[in-house]
Design a protein around this motif. Sequence first.
Motif, short mmCIF file in Angstrom:
data_model
loop_
_atom_site.label_atom_id
_atom_site.label_comp_id
_atom_site.label_asym_id
_atom_site.label_seq_id
_atom_site.Cartn_x
_atom_site.Cartn_y
_atom_site.Cartn_z
N ARG A 77 -27.64 12.85 5.25
CA ARG A 77 -26.68 13.57 4.40
C ARG A 77 -26.69 13.01 2.99
O ARG A 77 -26.90 11.82 2.78
N GLY A 78 -26.45 13.86 2.03
CA GLY A 78 -26.38 13.42 0.65
C GLY A 78 -27.73 13.26 -0.04
O GLY A 78 -27.79 12.93 -1.20
N ARG A 79 -28.80 13.50 0.69
CA ARG A 79 -30.14 13.33 0.11
C ARG A 79 -30.77 14.64 -0.33
O ARG A 79 -31.83 14.64 -0.92
N LEU A 80 -30.12 15.75 -0.02
CA LEU A 80 -30.66 17.05 -0.42
C LEU A 80 -30.78 17.15 -1.94
O LEU A 80 -31.75 17.67 -2.47
N GLY A 81 -29.81 16.61 -2.64
CA GLY A 81 -29.85 16.63 -4.11
C GLY A 81 -31.06 15.90 -4.66
O GLY A 81 -31.70 16.37 -5.60
N LEU A 82 -31.39 14.75 -4.07
CA LEU A 82 -32.57 14.01 -4.51
C LEU A 82 -33.85 14.78 -4.25
O LEU A 82 -34.77 14.79 -5.07
#
Length: 159
Positions: A77-82
């Motif tokens: 989670r939270g890595r989609l932006g990267l």
Amino acid sequence: MAKMQRANIICALVLLLLAGLVAREAIRLEIGWGDIGPKGGFFPFWLAVILASSSLTVLMKAFSGWRHTKKEFFFPRGRLGLLLTVLIPIALVVPLIEAIGFYITAFFYLALYIWWTGRKRLWVNLSISILFPLAIFFVFEKWFLIPLPKGYFEAYLPF
């Protein structure tokens, strides 16, 4: 078998298959060294060898019971932006290469990407953005005599 381990195995097998296909085509193009430099399959073949060895390393780790110290998911989670920070600029750049050429596209891509993600000083940003396309120009156009796309601006470029 953990999700991460299964994902690693599947991904490594797909990349190993891709490496095999690339190597087969590279061998068909000849992988040796000719009078004026490497033949058509030289670089793709060695890239396929590197990809295959990396894939085999991942497979060996997955099957040997190598475990991560903490429980991880294939896509945390939270890595989609990267991920999108890399994928979106690349997706926008690829069509531009044919339209405005590789060198101009590389300059704008590097300048904007370094500014957006790295927040480097202007002189660092411009140095990299200018020197990388210049290095690629000399390696491909001058050394290997392989012209890269110049797009609609080809008639206006001095090379």
